[in-house]
Structures are given as C-alpha cells and as structure tokens.
Design an enzyme around this catalytic site. Structure first.
Site, PDB file in Angstrom:
ATOM      1  N   LYS A   1       3.022  24.176 -12.577  1.00  0.00           N
ATOM      2  CA  LYS A   1       2.449  23.874 -13.912  1.00  0.00           C
ATOM      3  C   LYS A   1       2.661  25.060 -14.844  1.00  0.00           C
ATOM      4  CE  LYS A   1       0.758  19.744 -13.152  1.00  0.00           C
ATOM      5  NZ  LYS A   1       1.304  18.551 -13.851  1.00  0.00           N
ATOM      6  N   ARG A   2       3.656  25.868 -14.536  1.00  0.00           N
ATOM      7  CA  ARG A   2       4.032  27.022 -15.363  1.00  0.00           C
ATOM      8  C   ARG A   2       2.844  27.974 -15.557  1.00  0.00           C
ATOM      9  NH1 ARG A   2       7.637  24.429 -13.459  1.00  0.00           N
ATOM     10  NH2 ARG A   2       9.392  23.572 -14.654  1.00  0.00           N
TER      11      ARG A   2
ATOM     12  N   ALA B   1       1.891  29.362 -19.281  1.00  0.00           N
ATOM     13  CA  ALA B   1       2.023  28.384 -20.380  1.00  0.00           C
ATOM     14  C   ALA B   1       0.708  28.201 -21.123  1.00  0.00           C
ATOM     15  CB  ALA B   1       2.511  27.057 -19.833  1.00  0.00           C
TER      16      ALA B   1
ATOM     17  N   LEU C   1      -3.406  27.534 -21.931  1.00  0.00           N
ATOM     18  CA  LEU C   1      -4.430  26.551 -21.575  1.00  0.00           C
ATOM     19  C   LEU C   1      -3.809  25.329 -20.898  1.00  0.00           C
ATOM     20  CD1 LEU C   1      -7.399  25.453 -22.103  1.00  0.00           C
ATOM     21  CD2 LEU C   1      -6.448  24.445 -24.177  1.00  0.00           C
TER      22      LEU C   1
ATOM     23  N   LEU D   1      -3.362  21.932 -20.846  1.00  0.00           N
ATOM     24  CA  LEU D   1      -3.606  20.949 -21.907  1.00  0.00           C
ATOM     25  C   LEU D   1      -4.180  19.646 -21.366  1.00  0.00           C
ATOM     26  CD1 LEU D   1      -0.386  21.701 -23.998  1.00  0.00           C
ATOM     27  CD2 LEU D   1      -2.748  22.247 -24.640  1.00  0.00           C
TER      28      LEU D   1
ATOM     29  N   GLY E   1      -2.889  30.648 -24.488  1.00  0.00           N
ATOM     30  CA  GLY E   1      -3.866  31.358 -23.659  1.00  0.00           C
ATOM     31  C   GLY E   1      -3.223  32.364 -22.715  1.00  0.00           C
TER      32      GLY E   1
ATOM     33  N   GLU F   1      -3.112  35.363 -24.737  1.00  0.00           N
ATOM     34  CA  GLU F   1      -4.485  35.884 -24.859  1.00  0.00           C
ATOM     35  C   GLU F   1      -4.877  36.635 -23.579  1.00  0.00           C
ATOM     36  OE1 GLU F   1      -7.253  33.248 -27.423  1.00  0.00           O
ATOM     37  OE2 GLU F   1      -6.066  31.847 -26.236  1.00  0.00           O
TER      38      GLU F   1
ATOM     39  N   GLU G   1      -0.716  26.737 -30.552  1.00  0.00           N
ATOM     40  CA  GLU G   1      -1.974  26.066 -30.917  1.00  0.00           C
ATOM     41  C   GLU G   1      -1.869  25.419 -32.293  1.00  0.00           C
ATOM     42  OE1 GLU G   1      -1.730  29.004 -29.498  1.00  0.00           O
ATOM     43  OE2 GLU G   1      -3.384  29.378 -28.113  1.00  0.00           O
TER      44      GLU G   1
ATOM     45  N   ARG H   1      -0.280  22.177 -32.281  1.00  0.00           N
ATOM     46  CA  ARG H   1      -0.924  21.177 -31.410  1.00  0.00           C
ATOM     47  C   ARG H   1      -2.270  20.724 -31.983  1.00  0.00           C
ATOM     48  NH1 ARG H   1       2.804  20.795 -27.685  1.00  0.00           N
ATOM     49  NH2 ARG H   1       3.493  22.610 -26.475  1.00  0.00           N
TER      50      ARG H   1
ATOM     51  N   GLY I   1      -8.668  30.231 -28.225  1.00  0.00           N
ATOM     52  CA  GLY I   1     -10.066  30.239 -27.785  1.00  0.00           C
ATOM     53  C   GLY I   1     -10.338  31.267 -26.708  1.00  0.00           C
TER      54      GLY I   1
HETATM   55  C1  1HE Z   1       1.539  22.144 -18.424  1.00  0.00           C
HETATM   56  C2  1HE Z   1       1.457  23.144 -19.400  1.00  0.00           C
HETATM   57  C3  1HE Z   1       0.214  23.329 -20.043  1.00  0.00           C
HETATM   58  C4  1HE Z   1       3.468  23.113 -18.636  1.00  0.00           C
HETATM   59  N1  1HE Z   1      -0.811  22.544 -19.672  1.00  0.00           N
HETATM   60  N2  1HE Z   1       0.488  21.394 -18.099  1.00  0.00           N
HETATM   61  N3  1HE Z   1       0.524  25.735 -24.145  1.00  0.00           N
HETATM   62  C5  1HE Z   1       1.608  25.144 -24.636  1.00  0.00           C
HETATM   63  O1  1HE Z   1       1.590  24.446 -25.621  1.00  0.00           O
HETATM   64  C6  1HE Z   1       2.864  25.352 -23.839  1.00  0.00           C
HETATM   65  C7  1HE Z   1       3.230  24.058 -23.121  1.00  0.00           C
HETATM   66  N4  1HE Z   1       4.317  24.249 -22.160  1.00  0.00           N
HETATM   67  C8  1HE Z   1       5.614  24.380 -22.535  1.00  0.00           C
HETATM   68  O2  1HE Z   1       5.953  24.477 -23.698  1.00  0.00           O
HETATM   69  C9  1HE Z   1       6.624  24.398 -21.422  1.00  0.00           C
HETATM   70  O3  1HE Z   1       6.041  23.803 -20.262  1.00  0.00           O
HETATM   71  C10 1HE Z   1       7.116  25.825 -21.035  1.00  0.00           C
HETATM   72  C11 1HE Z   1       8.006  26.367 -22.162  1.00  0.00           C
HETATM   73  C12 1HE Z   1       5.990  26.782 -20.757  1.00  0.00           C
HETATM   74  C13 1HE Z   1       7.960  25.725 -19.728  1.00  0.00           C
HETATM   75  O4  1HE Z   1       8.970  24.745 -19.888  1.00  0.00           O
HETATM   76  P1  1HE Z   1       9.659  24.154 -18.593  1.00  0.00           P
HETATM   77  O5  1HE Z   1      10.781  23.250 -19.060  1.00  0.00           O
HETATM   78  O6  1HE Z   1      10.010  25.232 -17.624  1.00  0.00           O
HETATM   79  O7  1HE Z   1       8.523  23.273 -17.834  1.00  0.00           O
HETATM   80  P2  1HE Z   1       7.964  21.810 -18.191  1.00  0.00           P
HETATM   81  O8  1HE Z   1       8.906  20.774 -17.618  1.00  0.00           O
HETATM   82  O9  1HE Z   1       7.632  21.660 -19.616  1.00  0.00           O
HETATM   83  O10 1HE Z   1       6.580  21.790 -17.406  1.00  0.00           O
HETATM   84  C14 1HE Z   1       6.531  21.730 -15.963  1.00  0.00           C
HETATM   85  C15 1HE Z   1       5.191  21.110 -15.613  1.00  0.00           C
HETATM   86  O11 1HE Z   1       4.135  21.955 -16.055  1.00  0.00           O
HETATM   87  C16 1HE Z   1       4.962  19.770 -16.321  1.00  0.00           C
HETATM   88  O12 1HE Z   1       4.145  18.980 -15.474  1.00  0.00           O
HETATM   89  P3  1HE Z   1       4.775  17.805 -14.536  1.00  0.00           P
HETATM   90  O13 1HE Z   1       3.603  17.268 -13.798  1.00  0.00           O
HETATM   91  O14 1HE Z   1       5.427  16.859 -15.495  1.00  0.00           O
HETATM   92  O15 1HE Z   1       5.798  18.500 -13.654  1.00  0.00           O
HETATM   93  C17 1HE Z   1       4.176  20.155 -17.542  1.00  0.00           C
HETATM   94  O16 1HE Z   1       3.389  19.091 -18.037  1.00  0.00           O
HETATM   95  C18 1HE Z   1       3.284  21.246 -16.958  1.00  0.00           C
HETATM   96  N5  1HE Z   1       2.793  22.146 -17.978  1.00  0.00           N
HETATM   97  N6  1HE Z   1       2.668  23.740 -19.523  1.00  0.00           N
HETATM   98  C19 1HE Z   1      -0.666  21.605 -18.731  1.00  0.00           C
HETATM   99  N7  1HE Z   1       0.027  24.267 -20.953  1.00  0.00           N
HETATM  100  C20 1HE Z   1      -8.340  29.122 -24.721  1.00  0.00           C
HETATM  101  S1  1HE Z   1      -7.482  28.304 -25.871  1.00  0.00           S
HETATM  102  C21 1HE Z   1      -5.814  28.539 -25.528  1.00  0.00           C
HETATM  103  C22 1HE Z   1      -5.011  27.485 -26.220  1.00  0.00           C
HETATM  104  C23 1HE Z   1      -3.631  27.379 -25.669  1.00  0.00           C
HETATM  105  O17 1HE Z   1      -3.236  28.028 -24.740  1.00  0.00           O
HETATM  106  S2  1HE Z   1      -2.648  26.235 -26.448  1.00  0.00           S
HETATM  107  C24 1HE Z   1      -1.063  26.470 -25.778  1.00  0.00           C
HETATM  108  C25 1HE Z   1      -0.814  25.562 -24.642  1.00  0.00           C
END
Ligand code: 1HE
Length: 266
Positions: free
Chosen positions: A33-34, A70, A72, A74, A117, A120, A140, A143, A148
């Site tokens: 889940k990265r 990656a 929080l 999501l 996160g 963070e 964020e 999205r 947070g």
């Molecule tokens: C996840 C998450 C996640 C991956 N929550 N499941 N963060 C983001 O907006 C970043 C979201 N993630 C990405 O943009 C990409 O996953 C990456 C650039 C980090 C990596 O890409 P990649 O091609 O290597 O991996 P992928 O195919 O996108 O993801 C592999 C799996 O990890 C996939 O799940 P699967 O069950 O389909 O295999 C994805 O859904 C899962 N995955 N990132 C849940 N973030 C305290 S407030 C803080 C607020 C925030 O942090 S907002 C930013 C959230």
C-alpha cells in the site's frame, strides 16, 4: 526496562523494529500500500516512540519498498464525520509530537514518494536524508482535504509558507534535488545509499552526550520560537547546564590533552 523485542511484539505488522547498537531502526512495512499510514500504523508509531528502550540513543526511520510513504490511508477517510476527523488529526499530532519531542533524535531516510502525511511524518524527524529517487508533494489540495499531521506547523518552518501554499494549491511536486535546495532535506545520496548514510549519521548522533542531544532537540527549536531576550536567557541556562555535565568536562579535557578528535573537513 523495555527491550526492543518486547516493543516489537506490540507493533502492528505495518511496522518493523530492530536495534543496531545504540540505534533503533523503525521501518514502515506496508509496501503493497506504498506505506500509506492507516490508524493502526500511526498508533504503532506513537507506541514505538513512547516506549523506546533506555539503551537507544537515536532512531532511524525508513520505509520498505519503492516509496517512503504515500501519506494518509485514503481508504479510511470515507467514513469519518467532522468530530471524528478532528479526533483523527489529533491522534497524528500526538504520535508525531512523540517523534519531534521524544526521548532521542530521529533521522529519516526518504526515497520515492514522500507525500501528504508521509511528508508530515518526515518533517517531524530531526535530520532528513534523501535518496535521489525521492519526490515531495501535498496532494491534499487536489483531493479536497487538508493536511492533518502537523504539516501546517512544521513544513512552513522548513520551507516557508509560500512554498507550502504553492505545493497545496497547485499540486506541485519537488524533486529530491529541489527538496535539498529548499531545505526539506540536508543530505542527498544516490539511490540505495540512504540507509547506510542514515545509520552512519544516527551512530554519530548516538555518540553525543544525552544532555547535548536533549538541548538540541528540546531547547533549540523552542528558543528559536521565543522573543530574542527570552531566547538569550534560555540559551545561557542551557549552555551552563550542558557544560556542567561530567561527560562534557571529560570530553573537553580529552581535547585539551590532545586525545579528543579535531574538527576536520568533510
Ligand atoms: C493507497 C495509498 C493511499 C497507494 N491510501 N491506499 N496520498 C496520496 O494522495 C497519494 C496516493 N498514492 C499515489 O499517488 C500512488 O499510489 C504513489 C505515487 C504513492 C505510488 O504509485 P504506484 O503506481 O507505485 O502504486 P499504486 O498502484 O498507485 O498503489 C499501490 C496500492 O497502494 C494500491 O492498492 P491496490 O489494492 O489497488 O494494490 C493503492 O490503492 C494503494 N495506495 N497510496 C490508500 N494514500 C493526516 S492528513 C494527511 C493527508 C494526506 O496524506 S493526503 C495524501 C494522500
């Protein structure tokens, strides 16, 4: 006394801990889940930093797989109402406070995605090492959510309000090289070299006296936030306490008697 083994047994599967001499290594281990940070992981981080064994003098924080984190998880976001959202953010604050103002300094090794996160989390560490694969973003904004995990407090202190605004408003990504230039990291190494560099730095930090590390972690950031006249008074007190320590006296004596290390070019 806590041992790393008893601590390890209390951590979720998404966290792996080991000890190498005075350095404890905490690895985010949810690569499928990265290394997205779900509730269990964040609570595990708090548990780890609250219960460090007494013989640990520095922590190395790193991530398994291709990415540091990656951010929080999501998938856990969908069900929360406003009150639960506030409570959730406060859990992150508590956990990351345990990193920044915990018992020992923390070195973070960053690679791949260091986003939301994840950034963070990295910002709560004391020293950051980036591999050239690292990249930084705050998705964020796009999205429809907001940071947070203390990002609004810690990131402007590292890179300035304007840069953080830009990252959040436009979704801008900074490369590892840019991150080094703007102050997100203070070391930049080739891919695959981050762990060894981080461990080398952590061992060096662990060799400082506990009192000096306390002053650097606990007094320095607070003095930097004070009005200057209070800051000078606090600095004088801290300097006086540190130099009165027996270990400090013995290290100064070693230098004066030609046994202590000299400062060298890097
Ligand atoms: C996840 C998450 C996640 C991956 N929550 N499941 N963060 C983001 O907006 C970043 C979201 N993630 C990405 O943009 C990409 O996953 C990456 C650039 C980090 C990596 O890409 P990649 O091609 O290597 O991996 P992928 O195919 O996108 O993801 C592999 C799996 O990890 C996939 O799940 P699967 O069950 O389909 O295999 C994805 O859904 C899962 N995955 N990132 C849940 N973030 C305290 S407030 C803080 C607020 C925030 O942090 S907002 C930013 C959230």
């Amino acid at each position: 006394m806590n041992s790393i083994d008893s601590l390890r047994a209390r951590l979720p599967a998404s966290l792996e801990a080991e000890q190498q001499g005075p350095v404890a290594v905490l690895r985010l281990k949810r690569a499928h889940k990265r290394n997205a940070l779900d509730d269990e992981t964040v609570i595990g981080i708090e548990e780890f930093f609250s219960s460090l064994p007494d013989d640990v003098a520095c922590v190395l924080l790193c991530g398994d797989g291709e990415h540091f984190s990656a951010g929080l998880d999501l998938s856990e976001l969908q069900e929360r109402d406003i009150t639960q959202g506030i409570a959730h953010s406060r859990v992150w604050h508590r956990a990351f406070e345990k990193i920044q103002f915990g018992k020992v300094p923390v070195v973070a090794v960053l690679h791949g995605a260091v986003v939301g996160g994840g950034l963070e989390l990295a910002a709560a560490a004391h020293v950051r090492v980036a591999e050239r694969s690292a990249y930084y973003a705050l998705p964020e904004g796009s999205r429809g959510i907001y940071v947070g995990g203390g990002g609004s407090v810690r990131l402007p202190r590292l890179i300035g309000v304007a840069r953080m605004m830009d990252m959040m408003l436009t979704g801008r990504t900074y490369s590892a090289e840019e991150g080094q230039t703007i102050g997100l990291t203070t070391y930049l190494v080739e891919p695959g070299r981050g762990f060894n560099k981080g461990l080398e730095l952590a061992q060096r930090i662990a060799a400082n006296t506990a009192l000096t590390n306390f002053a650097i972690m606990q007094a320095l950031p607070r003095i930097a936030e004070m009005d200057p006249s209070s800051g000078y008074a606090m600095e004088a007190l801290m300097a006086s306490i540190a130099q009165a320590d027996a270990e400090a006296k013995s290290r100064l004596k070693d230098f004066l008697e030609k046994r202590g290390p000299k400062v060298t070019r890097s």
